[in-house]
Design an enzyme around this catalytic site. Structure first.
Site, PDB file in Angstrom:
ATOM      1  N   HIS A 122     106.064   7.208  36.081  1.00 13.67           N
ATOM      2  CA  HIS A 122     106.542   8.325  36.902  1.00 13.67           C
ATOM      3  C   HIS A 122     108.032   8.078  37.146  1.00 13.67           C
ATOM      4  O   HIS A 122     108.468   6.918  37.200  1.00 13.67           O
ATOM      5  CB  HIS A 122     105.765   8.274  38.222  1.00 13.67           C
ATOM      6  CG  HIS A 122     105.971   9.412  39.157  1.00 13.67           C
ATOM      7  ND1 HIS A 122     107.083   9.518  39.950  1.00 13.67           N
ATOM      8  CD2 HIS A 122     105.209  10.473  39.445  1.00 13.67           C
ATOM      9  CE1 HIS A 122     106.979  10.614  40.699  1.00 13.67           C
ATOM     10  NE2 HIS A 122     105.857  11.219  40.412  1.00 13.67           N
ATOM     11  N   ASP A 199     102.995   0.099  40.500  1.00 12.93           N
ATOM     12  CA  ASP A 199     102.967   1.434  41.077  1.00 12.93           C
ATOM     13  C   ASP A 199     101.497   1.842  41.147  1.00 12.93           C
ATOM     14  O   ASP A 199     100.889   2.171  40.125  1.00 12.93           O
ATOM     15  CB  ASP A 199     103.779   2.388  40.188  1.00 12.93           C
ATOM     16  CG  ASP A 199     103.659   3.836  40.657  1.00 12.93           C
ATOM     17  OD1 ASP A 199     102.846   4.110  41.562  1.00 12.93           O
ATOM     18  OD2 ASP A 199     104.366   4.690  40.087  1.00 12.93           O
ATOM     19  N   GLN A 202      98.434   6.145  41.942  1.00  7.12           N
ATOM     20  CA  GLN A 202      97.234   6.831  41.455  1.00  7.12           C
ATOM     21  C   GLN A 202      96.004   5.924  41.424  1.00  7.12           C
ATOM     22  O   GLN A 202      94.900   6.415  41.213  1.00  7.12           O
ATOM     23  CB  GLN A 202      97.480   7.381  40.037  1.00  7.12           C
ATOM     24  CG  GLN A 202      98.567   8.431  39.940  1.00  7.12           C
ATOM     25  CD  GLN A 202      98.210   9.736  40.662  1.00  7.12           C
ATOM     26  OE1 GLN A 202      97.056  10.001  40.980  1.00  7.12           O
ATOM     27  NE2 GLN A 202      99.218  10.555  40.930  1.00  7.12           N
ATOM     28  N   LYS A 225      98.106  10.741  48.955  1.00  9.11           N
ATOM     29  CA  LYS A 225      97.225  10.875  47.780  1.00  9.11           C
ATOM     30  C   LYS A 225      95.855  10.250  48.041  1.00  9.11           C
ATOM     31  O   LYS A 225      95.002  10.240  47.168  1.00  9.11           O
ATOM     32  CB  LYS A 225      97.867  10.202  46.559  1.00  9.11           C
ATOM     33  CG  LYS A 225      99.140  10.915  46.072  1.00  9.11           C
ATOM     34  CD  LYS A 225      99.664  10.250  44.827  1.00  9.11           C
ATOM     35  CE  LYS A 225     101.103  10.597  44.520  1.00  9.11           C
ATOM     36  NZ  LYS A 225     101.298  11.936  43.983  1.00  9.11           N
ATOM     37  N   CYS A 365     106.774  14.792  36.763  1.00 11.69           N
ATOM     38  CA  CYS A 365     107.721  13.707  37.092  1.00 11.69           C
ATOM     39  C   CYS A 365     107.597  12.553  36.097  1.00 11.69           C
ATOM     40  O   CYS A 365     107.762  11.374  36.480  1.00 11.69           O
ATOM     41  CB  CYS A 365     107.540  13.201  38.521  1.00 11.69           C
ATOM     42  SG  CYS A 365     108.019  14.400  39.738  1.00 11.69           S
TER      43      CYS A 365
HETATM   44  N1  PLP Z   1     103.943   7.049  40.929  1.00 13.47           N
HETATM   45  C1  PLP Z   1     102.945   7.792  40.445  1.00 13.47           C
HETATM   46  C2  PLP Z   1     102.103   7.247  39.331  1.00 13.47           C
HETATM   47  C3  PLP Z   1     102.693   9.045  40.977  1.00 13.47           C
HETATM   48  O1  PLP Z   1     101.704   9.795  40.492  1.00 13.47           O
HETATM   49  C4  PLP Z   1     103.505   9.518  42.041  1.00 13.47           C
HETATM   50  C5  PLP Z   1     103.303  10.872  42.601  1.00 13.47           C
HETATM   51  O2  PLP Z   1     102.860  11.773  41.942  1.00 13.47           O
HETATM   52  C6  PLP Z   1     104.524   8.700  42.513  1.00 13.47           C
HETATM   53  C7  PLP Z   1     104.708   7.474  41.934  1.00 13.47           C
HETATM   54  C8  PLP Z   1     105.430   9.128  43.614  1.00 13.47           C
HETATM   55  O3  PLP Z   1     104.717   9.319  44.789  1.00 13.47           O
HETATM   56  P1  PLP Z   1     105.456   9.935  46.055  1.00 13.47           P
HETATM   57  O4  PLP Z   1     105.967  11.284  45.618  1.00 13.47           O
HETATM   58  O5  PLP Z   1     104.393  10.029  47.088  1.00 13.47           O
HETATM   59  O6  PLP Z   1     106.567   9.028  46.396  1.00 13.47           O
END
Ligand code: PLP
Length: 415
Positions: A122, A199, A202, A225, A365
């Site tokens: 992401h 990260d 998910q 989430k 993203c």
């Molecule tokens: N990393 C992953 C794999 C994600 O799916 C997301 C959000 O969709 C993020 C990071 C970023 O999360 P946030 O927008 O809550 O900071």
């Protein structure tokens, strides 16, 4: 297993209609819906014991502090962190990763060093590392995606040189659903002396995650989430690492002693929580964790595997639709990204919305992955959570058949 019909009654929003038809919410990778217990925890805080934490001597301040710190302890237990001192509250995954980039990253990554990420990241686990690499003169390397949409770790030994300072990897791709072998990669990274950031935006909401078993140094995830409110996220930091790190933001709460000339830092994790924290949302995240714990994360995962299996079977009926992601469900979460040539994903999303079905369309993203690896401008994405049902998958597939008929007719009229 739990009774999904019963669970759904806990989520007021699932009773609503959109365009006169029942909502089918399949945009859970973007954000999840909230059970009544979470909404109640939030209003309870504001109605009964709203006060600032850590410095007040009055009853409300003590109650708020106890609830805030209890939420931290719940997060620690949920991911099996050694203790609450390993848990830093931030706004979201993005802020958690930036905290590491701007503190540990800027201080420890030197010219000629290496940072390793994957092709599936992401933007929030890619762009901060591009910045650190650029500013500090380091190189950014990629673990590639294999043909079957898993990670290709065959050249890991060449990628992980002694110059590697950090490996920053997703545990579950938000585009492909791929669950990556983070424990193996972490062990390999540690062998060359690199630290590892996971990260888990998910993964933590959807499956059991144990930071001690994974042995990672940092883990980032977002409350919104995983049934919690927006505006609250988590950064786990291994104690040996956090003791060495400088603070990120400086000001109130994070200090021990301040003179006109200098300041010393509060203990971890307060060292990383400058200013008044997001008290109410942290407490509500604690309620979300109670809810998930009562269901059991193994059960959540089992439910989503079954639902994804069903969805993949139903998608296979649609010849015109290409799906992306591993076919092996043991390495896949409840995410189905798909593409229909000739029909833009935004058009798919709009037609489905008229039928009450909420999905996401775009690059999610993860622009480099979608454009340069999947080689499409965008995908449509359905993503499931613990309250979704096979009947909802059927509504999605019926909707896609309507999309195909509608745009197929339009195309034949044009021809
Ligand atoms: N990393 C992953 C794999 C994600 O799916 C997301 C959000 O969709 C993020 C990071 C970023 O999360 P946030 O927008 O809550 O900071």
């Amino acid at each position: 297993m739990y009774d999904v019909a019963e669970i759904r009654k806990d989520f007021p929003i699932l009773e609503r209609q959109v365009h006169g038809v029942p909502l089918v919410y399949l945009d859970n990778a973007a954000t999840s819906q909230k059970p009544r217990a979470v909404i109640q925890a939030l209003s309870d805080y504001y109605e009964r014991y709203n006060a600032n934490v850590h410095r007040g001597a009055h009853t409300l301040a003590i109650e708020a502090t106890d609830a805030y710190e209890e939420a931290r302890a719940k997060v620690a237990r949920f991911i099996n962190a050694p203790g609450p001192e390993n848990i830093v509250f931030v706004r979201n995954t993005t802020e958690a990763i930036n905290l590491v980039a701007y503190t540990w990253g800027v201080a420890n990554v030197k010219a000629g060093d290496r940072i390793v990420v994957t092709e599936m990241e992401h933007h929030s686990n890619l762009v901060p590392w591009q910045h650190v690499a650029r500013v500090n003169g380091a190189e950014l390397k990629l673990i590639a995606m294999a043909k079957d949409y898993t990670l290709d770790t065959s050249d890991l030994d060449e990628l992980l040189t002694p110059a590697t300072r950090l490996v920053a990897i997703t545990q579950m791709s938000n585009v492909l659903g791929t669950i990556t072998p983070v424990a193996d990669i972490t062990a390999a990274a540690h062998r060359v002396g690199a630290l590892v950031l996971i990260d888990a935006a998910q993964s933590v909401p959807h499956m059991p995650v144990d930071v001690q078993a994974l042995d990672c140094d940092f883990m980032a995830f977002s409350g919104h989430k995983m049934l919690g409110p927006t505006g609250i996220g988590v950064l786990y930091i291994r104690s040996e690492v956090s003791e060495q790190m400088d603070p990120f933001l400086r000001g109130g709460e994070m200090v021990l002693e301040v003179t006109y000339e200098d300041a010393s830092w509060n203990e971890v994790p307060l060292k990383f929580e400058a200013g008044t924290p997001n008290i109410g949302d942290a407490i509500a995240l604690g309620a979300a964790i109670d809810y998930l714990t009562a269901l059991g994360m193994d059960n959540v995962r089992e439910h989503e595997v079954a639902l994804t299996r069903y969805a993949m079977e139903r998608f296979a009926e649609l010849e015109e639709v290409t799906t992306f992601g591993p076919s092996d469900l043991s390495v896949r979460g409840g995410v189905v990204s798909f593409y229909m040539s000739e029909i833009h994903p935004h058009d798919i999303g709009q037609v489905l919305d008229q039928l009450g079905v909420a999905i996401r369309a775009g690059h999610h993203c993860a622009m480099p992955l979608v454009r340069s690896r999947l080689m499409v401008p965008a995908t449509a994405r359905a993503s499931f959570y613990l309250y979704n049902t096979e009947a909802e998958v059927d509504v999605l597939i019926d909707g896609l058949n309507q999309v195909l008929r509608y745009f197929g007719d339009a195309a034949s009229k044009r021809a």
